[in-house]
Write a protein that holds these residues in place. Structure first.
Motif, PDB file in Angstrom:
ATOM      1  N   PHE A 185       0.837  -1.191   0.000  1.00 55.56           N
ATOM      2  CA  PHE A 185       0.000   0.000   0.000  1.00 55.56           C
ATOM      3  C   PHE A 185       0.878   1.250   0.000  1.00 55.56           C
ATOM      4  O   PHE A 185       2.003   1.220   0.496  1.00 55.56           O
ATOM      5  CB  PHE A 185      -0.866   0.073   1.272  1.00 55.56           C
ATOM      6  CG  PHE A 185      -1.566  -1.209   1.642  1.00 55.56           C
ATOM      7  CD1 PHE A 185      -2.906  -1.386   1.354  1.00 55.56           C
ATOM      8  CD2 PHE A 185      -0.894  -2.227   2.303  1.00 55.56           C
ATOM      9  CE1 PHE A 185      -3.563  -2.552   1.708  1.00 55.56           C
ATOM     10  CE2 PHE A 185      -1.537  -3.398   2.659  1.00 55.56           C
ATOM     11  CZ  PHE A 185      -2.877  -3.564   2.357  1.00 55.56           C
ATOM     12  N   ASN A 186       0.341   2.343  -0.535  1.00 53.89           N
ATOM     13  CA  ASN A 186       0.918   3.642  -0.214  1.00 53.89           C
ATOM     14  C   ASN A 186       0.060   4.251   0.885  1.00 53.89           C
ATOM     15  O   ASN A 186      -0.766   3.547   1.483  1.00 53.89           O
ATOM     16  CB  ASN A 186       1.022   4.544  -1.453  1.00 53.89           C
ATOM     17  CG  ASN A 186      -0.328   4.817  -2.106  1.00 53.89           C
ATOM     18  OD1 ASN A 186      -1.385   4.721  -1.470  1.00 53.89           O
ATOM     19  ND2 ASN A 186      -0.301   5.159  -3.383  1.00 53.89           N
ATOM     20  N   ASP A 187       0.207   5.532   1.172  1.00 52.89           N
ATOM     21  CA  ASP A 187      -0.540   6.103   2.294  1.00 52.89           C
ATOM     22  C   ASP A 187      -1.991   6.405   1.950  1.00 52.89           C
ATOM     23  O   ASP A 187      -2.723   6.965   2.770  1.00 52.89           O
ATOM     24  CB  ASP A 187       0.150   7.367   2.817  1.00 52.89           C
ATOM     25  CG  ASP A 187       0.395   8.393   1.719  1.00 52.89           C
ATOM     26  OD1 ASP A 187      -0.059   8.170   0.575  1.00 52.89           O
ATOM     27  OD2 ASP A 187       1.044   9.419   1.999  1.00 52.89           O
ATOM     28  N   GLN A 188      -2.425   6.008   0.728  1.00 45.92           N
ATOM     29  CA  GLN A 188      -3.799   6.285   0.325  1.00 45.92           C
ATOM     30  C   GLN A 188      -4.573   5.053  -0.125  1.00 45.92           C
ATOM     31  O   GLN A 188      -5.781   4.970   0.081  1.00 45.92           O
ATOM     32  CB  GLN A 188      -3.816   7.320  -0.812  1.00 45.92           C
ATOM     33  CG  GLN A 188      -3.264   8.678  -0.411  1.00 45.92           C
ATOM     34  CD  GLN A 188      -3.286   9.665  -1.561  1.00 45.92           C
ATOM     35  OE1 GLN A 188      -3.328   9.286  -2.731  1.00 45.92           O
ATOM     36  NE2 GLN A 188      -3.264  10.944  -1.236  1.00 45.92           N
ATOM     37  N   GLU A 189      -3.884   4.078  -0.729  1.00 45.54           N
ATOM     38  CA  GLU A 189      -4.612   2.960  -1.326  1.00 45.54           C
ATOM     39  C   GLU A 189      -3.688   1.770  -1.573  1.00 45.54           C
ATOM     40  O   GLU A 189      -2.459   1.908  -1.535  1.00 45.54           O
ATOM     41  CB  GLU A 189      -5.225   3.398  -2.662  1.00 45.54           C
ATOM     42  CG  GLU A 189      -4.179   3.851  -3.672  1.00 45.54           C
ATOM     43  CD  GLU A 189      -4.779   4.392  -4.948  1.00 45.54           C
ATOM     44  OE1 GLU A 189      -6.015   4.368  -5.072  1.00 45.54           O
ATOM     45  OE2 GLU A 189      -4.008   4.825  -5.825  1.00 45.54           O
TER      46      GLU A 189
END
Length: 223
Positions: free
Chosen positions: A62-66
Motif C-alpha cells: 500500500f501507499n498512504d492512500q490505497e
C-alpha cells in the motif's frame, strides 16, 4: 533509516480492514486453507509512505492512500523478507523481497507505467505484482535478466552491469551501464532500467543504478 519488521497480528488485520477490496482478495486466496493464517504468517513492514503486509502466503503493498499491488499465483507466494524503496526519476517506487520455497529470493514491484496504462484499459484491471528480479544468498559470477536484455558480472573486485544495444536484436551486443565495487548478489529491473544488488565491504546489501557520472547508491536491502 529503514524500520525493522513488526510481527503484530492485530496491527496487520487492522491494516487489512482499512481496505475492503484487499480483504476480499485475501479471503479468496485463503479459501483453500483449512485454517486462518498463524501469527508467524503475518508480517508488517513500513518504508517511507509505503507498507507491505503478509497474510498467509501472499503479500499486499500500500501507499498512504490505497493498495498498489499484491503477489498472486504459484510463482509469487512465500515469506516477506523486506520492503525497500528505489528512486525512478522523480518517483519513489516500492519493492518487496519474497522467499519462494523453490525459486529463492524474488523481487516484486508494481507493474511498470506502460503496463499499468494497458491494464487500466481492461474491463477488470488487476493489481498483480510484477516479477522484477532475483537476489541470491551468496555471491554470483553472473546474473542474466529474464529477457536477456541485461546481465551483471563479477569482474575482479567490481560488479559490472551490461545493457543490450538493441532490445529487439541482441546480436548487436551490449554496453556497460553500471560499475561499482563489491560482490554481485542480485539484479533488479524497473521499466527496462537495471538496478544491481551488491554486497559491500561493510556487509551491506546496497542497490546501485546508473548516474550521470557513474554508479549511484539507490537503496539498501535488509534480509
Amino acid at each position: 533509516m529503514k524500520k525493522k519488521s513488526t510481527w503484530i497480528a492485530s496491527a496487520a488485520m487492522a491494516a487489512l480492514l482499512a481496505f475492503p477490496s484487499v480483504v476480499g482478495a485475501a479471503e479468496e486466496e485463503a479459501a483453500p486453507q483449512p485454517e486462518p493464517p498463524k501469527p508467524s504468517q503475518i508480517r508488517l513492514e513500513t518504508e517511507g509512505p509505503f507498507t507491505s503486509l503478509q497474510v498467509g502466503k501472499w503479500v499486499y503493498v500500500f501507499n498512504d492512500q490505497e493498495p498498489i499491488f499484491h503477489t498472486k499465483g504459484g510463482d509469487q507466494y512465500g515469506s516477506l523478507k523486506d520492503l525497500f524503496v528505489l528512486p525512478f526519476g522523480p518517483e519513489q517506487v516500492p519493492f518487496i523481497v519474497v522467499r519462494h520455497p523453490k525459486s529463492g529470493l524474488m523481487v516484486f514491484t508494481d507493474q511498470w507505467p506502460k503496463l499499468n496504462a494497458e491494464e487500466a484499459e481492461k474491463p477488470d484491471p488487476q493489481s498483480e505484482a510484477y516479477d522484477s528480479g532475483r537476489i541470491f544468498d551468496t555471491a554470483q559470477t553472473k546474473i542474466v535478466s529474464k529477457t536477456s536484455h541485461h546481465y551483471a558480472e563479477q569482474e575482479g573486485d567490481e560488479v559490472v552491469v551490461y545493457t543490450a544495444n538493441d532490445f529487439d536484436d541482441l546480436q548487436k551486443g551490449y554496453h556497460e551501464s553500471i560499475r561499482t565495487k563489491g560482490k554481485l548478489r542480485g539484479l533488479i529491473l524497473y521499466d527496462c532500467c537495471p538496478f544491481v544488488v551488491v554486497e559491500t565491504a561493510d556487509d551491506e546489501l546496497a542497490v546501485f543504478h546508473a548516474g550521470e557520472q557513474g554508479a549511484l547508491k539507490a537503496g539498501v536491502i535488509d534480509l
